[in-house]
Scaffold this motif. Structure first.
Motif, PDB file in Angstrom:
ATOM      1  N   VAL A  81      -9.507   1.413  -9.313  1.00 44.19           N
ATOM      2  CA  VAL A  81      -7.985   2.150  -9.558  1.00 44.19           C
ATOM      3  C   VAL A  81      -7.647   2.433  -8.379  1.00 44.19           C
ATOM      4  O   VAL A  81      -6.367   1.773  -8.134  1.00 44.19           O
ATOM      5  CB  VAL A  81      -7.484   2.721 -10.980  1.00 44.19           C
ATOM      6  CG1 VAL A  81      -6.147   3.742 -10.568  1.00 44.19           C
ATOM      7  CG2 VAL A  81      -7.796   2.113 -12.123  1.00 44.19           C
ATOM      8  N   LYS A  82      -8.624   2.689  -7.957  1.00 46.29           N
ATOM      9  CA  LYS A  82      -7.974   3.301  -6.550  1.00 46.29           C
ATOM     10  C   LYS A  82      -7.687   2.329  -5.529  1.00 46.29           C
ATOM     11  O   LYS A  82      -6.941   2.262  -4.441  1.00 46.29           O
ATOM     12  CB  LYS A  82      -9.171   4.297  -5.983  1.00 46.29           C
ATOM     13  CG  LYS A  82      -8.550   5.408  -6.596  1.00 46.29           C
ATOM     14  CD  LYS A  82      -9.540   6.743  -5.893  1.00 46.29           C
ATOM     15  CE  LYS A  82     -10.036   7.853  -6.247  1.00 46.29           C
ATOM     16  NZ  LYS A  82     -10.780   8.512  -6.281  1.00 46.29           N
ATOM     17  N   ASN A  83      -8.801   0.839  -5.755  1.00 47.87           N
ATOM     18  CA  ASN A  83      -8.617  -0.080  -5.087  1.00 47.87           C
ATOM     19  C   ASN A  83      -7.367  -0.745  -5.035  1.00 47.87           C
ATOM     20  O   ASN A  83      -6.631  -1.832  -4.337  1.00 47.87           O
ATOM     21  CB  ASN A  83      -9.227  -1.231  -4.885  1.00 47.87           C
ATOM     22  CG  ASN A  83     -10.690  -0.320  -3.960  1.00 47.87           C
ATOM     23  OD1 ASN A  83     -10.684  -0.146  -3.330  1.00 47.87           O
ATOM     24  ND2 ASN A  83     -11.842  -0.560  -4.537  1.00 47.87           N
ATOM     25  N   LEU A  84      -6.810  -1.142  -6.319  1.00 47.65           N
ATOM     26  CA  LEU A  84      -5.985  -1.580  -6.634  1.00 47.65           C
ATOM     27  C   LEU A  84      -4.189  -0.971  -6.779  1.00 47.65           C
ATOM     28  O   LEU A  84      -3.537  -1.659  -7.681  1.00 47.65           O
ATOM     29  CB  LEU A  84      -6.022  -3.200  -8.302  1.00 47.65           C
ATOM     30  CG  LEU A  84      -6.971  -3.428  -7.673  1.00 47.65           C
ATOM     31  CD1 LEU A  84      -7.563  -3.810  -8.798  1.00 47.65           C
ATOM     32  CD2 LEU A  84      -6.850  -4.262  -6.571  1.00 47.65           C
ATOM     33  N   TRP A  85      -4.377  -0.266  -7.016  1.00 47.48           N
ATOM     34  CA  TRP A  85      -3.004   0.683  -6.609  1.00 47.48           C
ATOM     35  C   TRP A  85      -1.258   0.787  -6.480  1.00 47.48           C
ATOM     36  O   TRP A  85      -0.309   0.358  -6.890  1.00 47.48           O
ATOM     37  CB  TRP A  85      -3.478   2.374  -6.836  1.00 47.48           C
ATOM     38  CG  TRP A  85      -2.445   2.329  -5.365  1.00 47.48           C
ATOM     39  CD1 TRP A  85      -4.058   2.220  -3.818  1.00 47.48           C
ATOM     40  CD2 TRP A  85      -1.593   2.695  -4.275  1.00 47.48           C
ATOM     41  NE1 TRP A  85      -3.551   2.910  -2.533  1.00 47.48           N
ATOM     42  CE2 TRP A  85      -1.764   2.525  -2.732  1.00 47.48           C
ATOM     43  CE3 TRP A  85      -0.515   3.034  -5.081  1.00 47.48           C
ATOM     44  CZ2 TRP A  85      -0.934   2.596  -1.842  1.00 47.48           C
ATOM     45  CZ3 TRP A  85       0.630   2.924  -3.969  1.00 47.48           C
ATOM     46  CH2 TRP A  85      -0.291   2.643  -2.860  1.00 47.48           C
ATOM     47  N   LEU A  86      -1.359  -0.294  -5.390  1.00 48.57           N
ATOM     48  CA  LEU A  86      -0.306  -0.729  -4.606  1.00 48.57           C
ATOM     49  C   LEU A  86      -0.251  -1.681  -5.688  1.00 48.57           C
ATOM     50  O   LEU A  86       1.398  -2.004  -6.030  1.00 48.57           O
ATOM     51  CB  LEU A  86      -0.498  -1.229  -3.517  1.00 48.57           C
ATOM     52  CG  LEU A  86       0.569  -1.993  -2.844  1.00 48.57           C
ATOM     53  CD1 LEU A  86       1.602  -0.646  -2.907  1.00 48.57           C
ATOM     54  CD2 LEU A  86       0.498  -2.535  -1.402  1.00 48.57           C
TER      55      LEU A  86
ATOM     56  N   ALA B 263       1.020  -0.334  -9.099  1.00 45.86           N
ATOM     57  CA  ALA B 263       2.875  -0.615  -8.399  1.00 45.86           C
ATOM     58  C   ALA B 263       3.279  -1.362  -8.337  1.00 45.86           C
ATOM     59  O   ALA B 263       4.684  -1.400  -9.394  1.00 45.86           O
ATOM     60  CB  ALA B 263       2.832   0.969  -7.108  1.00 45.86           C
ATOM     61  N   LEU B 264       3.185  -2.138  -8.222  1.00 41.60           N
ATOM     62  CA  LEU B 264       4.303  -3.484  -7.948  1.00 41.60           C
ATOM     63  C   LEU B 264       4.423  -4.403  -9.079  1.00 41.60           C
ATOM     64  O   LEU B 264       5.832  -4.447  -9.528  1.00 41.60           O
ATOM     65  CB  LEU B 264       3.390  -4.587  -7.078  1.00 41.60           C
ATOM     66  CG  LEU B 264       3.817  -3.956  -4.998  1.00 41.60           C
ATOM     67  CD1 LEU B 264       2.499  -4.916  -5.108  1.00 41.60           C
ATOM     68  CD2 LEU B 264       5.330  -3.786  -4.865  1.00 41.60           C
ATOM     69  N   SER B 265       3.359  -4.072 -10.159  1.00 42.38           N
ATOM     70  CA  SER B 265       3.664  -5.102 -11.129  1.00 42.38           C
ATOM     71  C   SER B 265       4.440  -3.716 -11.978  1.00 42.38           C
ATOM     72  O   SER B 265       5.318  -4.226 -12.957  1.00 42.38           O
ATOM     73  CB  SER B 265       2.707  -4.430 -12.192  1.00 42.38           C
ATOM     74  OG  SER B 265       1.581  -5.814 -11.385  1.00 42.38           O
ATOM     75  N   ALA B 266       4.076  -2.856 -12.093  1.00 42.25           N
ATOM     76  CA  ALA B 266       5.362  -1.796 -12.875  1.00 42.25           C
ATOM     77  C   ALA B 266       6.926  -1.215 -12.651  1.00 42.25           C
ATOM     78  O   ALA B 266       7.574  -1.854 -13.313  1.00 42.25           O
ATOM     79  CB  ALA B 266       4.501  -0.119 -12.848  1.00 42.25           C
ATOM     80  N   VAL B 267       7.157  -1.654 -11.171  1.00 41.41           N
ATOM     81  CA  VAL B 267       7.951  -1.698 -10.909  1.00 41.41           C
ATOM     82  C   VAL B 267       9.308  -3.127 -10.769  1.00 41.41           C
ATOM     83  O   VAL B 267      10.012  -3.051 -11.646  1.00 41.41           O
ATOM     84  CB  VAL B 267       7.976  -2.235  -8.847  1.00 41.41           C
ATOM     85  CG1 VAL B 267       9.491  -2.185  -8.574  1.00 41.41           C
ATOM     86  CG2 VAL B 267       7.350  -0.039  -8.691  1.00 41.41           C
TER      87      VAL B 267
END
Length: 317
Positions: free
Chosen positions: A224-229, A232-236
């Motif tokens: 999760v830490k490696n892919l958080w960005l 986040a883009l998916s959520a936006v």
């Protein structure tokens, strides 16, 4: 990359669809290309990225946001106008790019030229892709596949080289941004382009995370830490679709059930590609062979602990 493999893939990919050059526009093509004045002039390129266009001027179903396809139509209209041969030629070339992307992904995953070649060859000739290539407007599937597959392939390369403290050669030309590794920026660009091609690309972070968990054996928190960005883009993007584009209520359980049944049919089409039709029929007992077959294959492969193969099979879902 082996040149003879690439030449064969090129000839096969173009050859199996060369007959589409004689086809015309069908169904939604008329509305999306011939009747949409916004895909005729480059001055509307920016407008195609706005929610207003997709809610008020786009003629198809609500909730769609596929500006990259619309941009390709602008280019083609200025080259070909109402001549369908150019549009079909574009689909053929894009499909070739998708096939080569699959080869690149398989090569990064397996480091085996022959296995990569046959993976891409099967992808190139599989009948289930016919609708996406022959139907002009369905190039959204091809566009998304190109960026999704390339992004994931580059992600695998990035993970491997990061473990060896290397930097990918292409990334050396990209300046660092916000402390992010340059390799990650390339993956992020591919992810954004995939999202602009088709909404289903929102699942790309899940695919990358499954690679870290299953193949690289990372723990959940580290992944999760490696892919958080990317998450986040998916959520936006998801919020953007819901808030700015979709106007109807949440789909009913019946609709969700229909999608699950459709998945079974799509899986069956992968192993028994008969009765192909742009309008899918009722799901029958024969369609259950798809999930059963792939579940059995994944079980057998997992017993041999071939985790890369398991992950590759998981792409089907």
């Amino acid at each position: 990359m082996d040149k003879k493999y690439l030449i064969i893939l090129l000839l096969v990919s173009l050859g199996v669809y060369v007959n589409t050059l004689a086809n015309g526009f069908i169904w939604d093509d008329d509305d999306l290309i011939l009747e949409d004045r916004y895909v005729r002039d480059i001055k509307y390129a920016g407008y195609l990225f706005t929610p207003k266009y997709w809610k008020q001027n786009f003629v198809a179903r609500e909730g769609r946001y596929r500006p990259l396809r619309a941009l390709t139509f602008i280019v083609e209209w200025n080259l070909w106008e109402k001549n369908p041969i150019g549009y079909h030629l574009t689909n053929m070339i894009l499909n070739l790019a998708a096939v080569l992307s699959v080869y690149f992904l398989a090569q990064n995953l397996f480091a085996d030229g022959l296995k990569s070649f046959f993976s891409a060859l099967i992808f190139a000739v599989h009948p289930v892709h016919t609708e996406s290539v022959c139907w002009i407007k369905n190039r959204t599937d091809i566009l998304m596949a190109i960026f999704f597959v390339l992004g994931t392939a580059w992600f695998i390369t990035s993970v491997s080289r990061r473990q060896r403290n290397e930097i990918a050669s292409v990334a050396e030309f990209i300046p660092p941004m916000s402390g992010l590794p340059r390799n990650d920026i390339l993956v992020g660009v591919m992810f954004v382009l995939a999202l602009l091609s088709k909404e289903a690309a929102i699942t790309m972070p899940v695919v990358m995370m499954s690679y870290l968990l299953l193949v690289e054996k990372e723990n959940f928190i580290s992944s999760v830490k490696n892919l958080w960005l990317y998450f986040a883009l998916s959520a936006v993007f998801f919020v953007f679709l819901i808030v700015f584009l979709r106007t109807s209520q949440i789909k009913s359980p019946i609709y969700i059930k229909a999608n699950i049944l459709a998945l079974a049919q799509y899986l069956r089409l992968l192993i028994l590609p008969y009765d192909l039709n742009a309008e899918r029929g009722l799901v029958t007992g024969v369609d259950l062979l798809g999930p059963i077959f792939f579940a059995a294959v994944i079980y057998l492969v997992s017993r041999k602990k071939l985790y890369r193969e398991i992950w590759a099979l998981g792409w089907i879902f």
